[in-house]
Scaffold this active site. Structure first.
Site, PDB file in Angstrom:
ATOM      1  N   MET A  38       0.833  -1.200   0.000  1.00 42.18           N
ATOM      2  CA  MET A  38       0.000   0.000   0.000  1.00 42.18           C
ATOM      3  C   MET A  38       0.868   1.251   0.000  1.00 42.18           C
ATOM      4  SD  MET A  38      -3.018   0.911   2.654  1.00 42.18           S
ATOM      5  CE  MET A  38      -2.364   1.916   3.953  1.00 42.18           C
ATOM      6  N   CYS A  39       0.541   2.166  -0.861  1.00 41.69           N
ATOM      7  CA  CYS A  39       1.211   3.455  -0.880  1.00 41.69           C
ATOM      8  C   CYS A  39       0.145   4.503  -1.197  1.00 41.69           C
ATOM      9  CB  CYS A  39       2.279   3.526  -1.962  1.00 41.69           C
ATOM     10  SG  CYS A  39       3.635   2.360  -1.753  1.00 41.69           S
ATOM     11  N   GLY A  40       0.520   5.750  -1.044  1.00 41.64           N
ATOM     12  CA  GLY A  40      -0.407   6.809  -1.387  1.00 41.64           C
ATOM     13  C   GLY A  40       0.213   7.686  -2.452  1.00 41.64           C
ATOM     14  N   ARG A  88      -1.296   5.836   4.559  1.00 34.38           N
ATOM     15  CA  ARG A  88      -0.973   4.948   3.442  1.00 34.38           C
ATOM     16  C   ARG A  88       0.520   4.633   3.364  1.00 34.38           C
ATOM     17  NH1 ARG A  88      -5.378   4.170   0.599  1.00 34.38           N
ATOM     18  NH2 ARG A  88      -4.176   3.085  -0.986  1.00 34.38           N
ATOM     19  N   ASN A 126       1.814   3.228  -6.908  1.00 35.40           N
ATOM     20  CA  ASN A 126       1.281   2.491  -5.772  1.00 35.40           C
ATOM     21  C   ASN A 126       0.884   1.125  -6.285  1.00 35.40           C
ATOM     22  OD1 ASN A 126      -0.194   1.415  -3.662  1.00 35.40           O
ATOM     23  ND2 ASN A 126      -2.006   2.672  -4.080  1.00 35.40           N
TER      24      ASN A 126
END
Ligand code: SF4
Ligand code: SF4
Lengths: 503, 383
Positions: B1-3, B30, B198
């Site tokens: 998970m990334c933002g 995130r 992401n």
């Protein structure tokens, strides 16, 4: 002296308490095991354990057992080797056999495992989400060239794109089995199933019978060293043309279909006299080198209006370099046949000792073509003992575009792997031309069973893709990162480009 | 998970970097503090025609060596430490400097390269041959600001609120597959394009093997790297229109293709068959920024969030809608782009396509993007 030192391989036991004395076993057996004298009397020595009688016996009273005669144990001189010596001392001949290599070589597929997604990327449920298997067989350009279409959009540039590719609904086709080695009903079953599944069947080297014309868009027509049945019309009818150079079960040798199998229909289809032996020379006498192959590829393209032309070779030691030459010679696909591939007839010594495993052949050919930057120029079709959807998935992950099945297809039609195909007496009506046997396969029944098999494997492949978290087969193809090896030596791992499990 | 986030004012009007910080701050959850970063475009109007090198140095020696290279091959019109402020949570920062420079005319002429090619060669030279030096960005009128920390911390650390740009992209990292280091934070850049991503692409194995066939070296083992090279391959080397490149990366389903008009079918069928090994399969959302706009793209079945909004001439995308509500006062429209449908923002009057005129080899691109020693320095040397 006894006429033979060989004892029967199998024991046929009938429980006469249950037997109806109906005689069906007598009628069903293609090998002439049974005599009927008030009750069926089996001659064990003729039994090949094909289980036709067992399957059809209404009383379920037939048991086929191994003949457990004890020979003194010898890990070096196995029973099989001893029997072979006795047999050859008796006949002075080359031992013939059918189907694929049955020796317990290391099976690499069985030492490969697939990956699955957990947490960081989701797996995909093939029952709820699209899961795409469509595959295009043939030469692809390096890039897609587009030009403005004049309406603000784009269209393919002249001659760009994949117009010459064949669409397959699933990356699975039927491998070549010639009419002559198998019956017309088998060919019809394969052709009908190919049409229903959106895939291809392959004529093998025996020509295309007129009854298959309605299915010709799903037929690869083969051109082998005997050139049986090859004429311009044949080339134009096929969806693709395949030059057969070699076969996994018998690399480097030709073929011999005995005159007894050349009945009127086979003779017309093959364009040879009835009753004459059909001999395929070991090499093509017009291909003595790669430049000759190139000429043949282009002659066939010219003659067919530029249909895709593939080249089938047996997987041998130098397969990577050979395949690269084939691609550079202009082939649209390379068909690799591993050393466990089946055959209608082959010398046992050739079948069991020549060639390399398909897993290695796929891996080294795929890598070689990539190293040379020509991977997209040809598809790789892999065959030679693809036994399940798992084998199919692993073959694709190693780098094959499509797999081909022959033995599995015959098994769907009843084959029990008795290895008696070369005798022409197949009780299941498959590898025979005897009308009383061939009519055992109803093409409609056969097509349905083959269609079921293709669909079943395709569904299983979709399940595998879903677990891998991808929804199109092109994301598995060549993705060796999704494979791990268990119990393979480091060098084999390196050759096939797969890490050991845990890495 | 990334933002991630991207914002672009298509009129070319400038906005404060504060917007980018705000958009990332609400998406703090995130990431895990192991990487945050931004790229801003139009931020150096006083040097519009200079290449701006944002440099990371592990020590003074690396800085001296890199500066020797700059002095030799470039005219450096301004060299200064990156303005930063102390921020709680940001530690172990490398030495951060920036240079506004132009290729030395004689060296450029001798090299027989375009200025852009020349710059990429120098980026490679620095990245691969100087231990402890990394070029974080090298484009014109743009810069990347990235490091280890939460993105709002990184933004404040770099005083981003003092910059004004027409396009911003931002990223918050939750590394699962590579350790956090300053150079490894997003965005990845090459000249003036930048990429934030992401996702974890399930097709990495074949994507990287496909790219290797064209000479790219996937040394970092990250999906972002793969995505960057695929864009490079398709946009620059194969000259595909951006829309088609997006369709190749996140292909429509065959069932959709079969329903398209005939001519479009032919294009899409070929595109999928040819670029199938490059298709990014598995969850991703990506924003590609450049000096002319940005493009945001989602995977083919939308397994990662991506929301878009428009307010007048401003286009914005982010992983979460809250980011846009935070920045845009009264959006005209907020929508969830469909799977595989690119959101494209283009600034009126700016050049298009992206770097169609570069003459780089794939391994040069690999080396310049990742900063990892992916190339043979011998071949990099510019006399
Ligand atoms: S088929 Fe079975 S029941 Fe019939 S005669 Fe043979 S053994 Fe007996
Ligand atoms: S095809 Fe017939 S003869 Fe050949 S192995 Fe199968 S059952 Fe036996």
């Amino acid at each position: 002296m006894p006429t033979s030192l060989l004892q029967p391989e199998f024991r046929v036991d009938i429980d006469y308490n249950k037997c109806h004395k109906c005689g069906r076993c007598v009628q069903q057996c293609g090998w002439g095991v049974y005599n009927f004298n008030e009750r069926p009397i089996p001659d064990d020595s003729k039994c090949r354990a094909c289980h036709r009688c067992v399957t059809y016996c209404p009383a379920h009273c037939i048991t086929i057992r191994k003949n457990d005669l004890a020979l003194r144990e010898n890990a070096n001189w196995t029973a099989g080797l001893r029997k072979a010596v006795w047999r050859q001392a008796e006949t002075g001949g080359v031992m013939l056999t059918g189907m694929g290599n049955d020796k317990p070589y290391l099976n690499i597929f069985d030492h490969l495992v697939l990956d699955a997604c957990q947490v960081t990327n989701p797996s995909i449920d093939p029952l709820r989400e699209p899961m795409e298997l469509r595959t295009y067989l043939g030469r692809k350009p390096d890039s897609v060239e587009v030009v403005p279409d004049g309406n603000g959009g784009v269209r393919l540039a002249e001659g760009a794109g994949i117009a010459n590719n064949i669409k397959l609904d699933t990356p699975l086709i039927f491998s070549p089995m010639s009419y002559g080695s198998v019956s017309l009903n088998v060919h019809k079953s394969l052709a009908m199933a190919a049409e229903r599944c959106g895939i291809l069947m392959n004529t093998g080297e025996g020509g295309l019978h007129a009854d298959l014309y309605p299915y010709q868009d799903h037929v690869i027509v083969q051109v082998a060293s005997g050139r049986f049945g090859v004429n311009p019309e044949y080339l134009q009818r096929g969806a693709a043309i395949e030059i057969k150079v070699g076969q996994g079960a018998k690399p480097g040798i030709g073929g011999h279909l005995p005159g007894e199998k050349i009945n009127k229909e086979v003779s017309t289809t093959r364009m040879i006299p009835q009753g004459s032996d059909a001999i395929s020379p070991a090499p093509h006498h017009d291909i003595y080198s790669i430049e000759d192959l190139r000429q043949l590829i282009y002659s066939l393209k010219e003659a067919s209006g530029y249909k895709p032309v593939g080249v089938k070779i047996a997987a041998v030691h130098n397969v990577a370099a050979i395949a690269s030459g084939i691609v550079r010679a202009g082939a649209d696909y390379v068909y690799l046949d591993g050393f466990k591939g089946g055959t209608g007839a082959a010398p046992q010594v050739i079948r069991d000792h020549i060639g390399i495993p398909i897993e290695i052949a796929i891996a080294v050919v795929d890598q070689r073509l990539r190293d040379e930057g020509i991977r997209n120029q040809a598809s790789i079709v892999a065959a030679g003992s693809i036994r399940s959807s798992a084998d199919m998935a692993k073959a694709l992950a190693l780098g094959a575009d499509v797999v081909a099945i022959g033995s599995a297809a015959l098994m769907a039609l009843g084959c029990h792997m008795c290895q008696g195909c070369h005798t022409g007496c197949c009780s299941w009506g498959l590898t025979t031309q005897k009308p009383e046997l061939t009519r055992r396969v109803d093409p409609e029944w056969g097509a349905e069973r083959l269609t079921n098999l293709v669909h079943a494997w395709s569904h299983e492949l979709q399940e595998i893709l879903g677990a891998l978290g991808v929804n199109a087969v092109e994301s598995l193809r060549g993705s060796r990162e999704r494979l791990r090896a268990i119990g393979l030596d480091a060098q084999t791992c390196e050759i096939i480009g797969v890490k050991p499990a845990g890495m | 998970m990334c933002g991630l986030m991207g914002i672009c004012d298509q009129s070319g009007a400038l906005m404060s970097g504060e917007n980018a910080i705000k958009a990332m701050a609400v998406q703090r959850d995130r990431g895990n503090g192991l990487g945050g970063g931004y790229a801003g475009y139009g931020i150096y109007p006083e040097f519009p025609d200079h290449f701006c090198f944002h440099m990371m140095y592990h020590d003074v020696k690396a800085k001296e060596e890199a500066e020797a290279v700059f002095d030799r091959y470039f005219t450096v019109d301004l060299a200064e430490p990156m303005p930063t402020r102390a921020v709680k949570g940001i530690t172990d920062a490398p030495l951060l400097w920036r240079y506004f420079l132009q290729p030395d005319p004689h060296k450029l002429a001798d090299s027989e390269m375009t200025a852009e090619d020349f710059v990429v060669h120098m980026v490679m030279l620095v990245n691969s041959s100087i231990d402890g030096a990394f070029v974080a960005s090298s484009g014109k009128n743009m810069g990347a600001f990235k490091g280890v920390g939460f993105p709002e911390e990184i933004g404040h650390y770099y005083l981003l609120e003092e910059y004004e740009g027409h396009t911003w992209v931002g990223h918050n990292r939750f590394p699962t597959n590579t350790p956090g280091w300053w150079g490894g934070a997003h965005p990845f850049t090459l000249l003036d394009w930048s990429i934030v991503h992401n996702g974890e692409i399930s097709s990495y194995g074949i994507n990287s093997r496909y790219l290797e066939q064209f000479g790219y070296k996937c040394t970092l083992g990250t999906d972002t790297e793969v995505a960057a090279y695929l864009f490079d391959l398709m946009l620059r080397r194969h000259k595909l229109p951006l829309e088609l490149a997006c369709k190749a990366l996140a292909s429509p389903l065959w069932s959709e293709i079969d329903r398209m008009p005939e001519a479009e079918q032919a294009v899409m069928r070929s595109l999928r068959a040819v670029y199938g090994p490059g298709m990014l399969n598995g969850p991703f959302a990506i924003v590609l920024g450049f000096n002319g706009g940005m493009v945001a793209l989602n995977d083919r079945i939308k397994l990662r969030p991506l929301v878009a909004a428009r307010q007048g001439s401003i286009m914005m995308v982010a992983s979460e809608e809250s980011a846009m509500r935070e920045v845009l006062t009264a959006p005209d429209e907020v929508w969830a782009p469909k799977a595989g449908e690119p959101v494209i923002a283009r600034i009126e009057g700016m050049d298009w396509p992206i770097h169609g005129d570069l003459h780089l080899s794939a391994s040069e691109v690999s080396c310049a993007v990742t900063g990892v020693d992916a190339c043979d320095v011998e071949t990099v040397e510019v006399s």
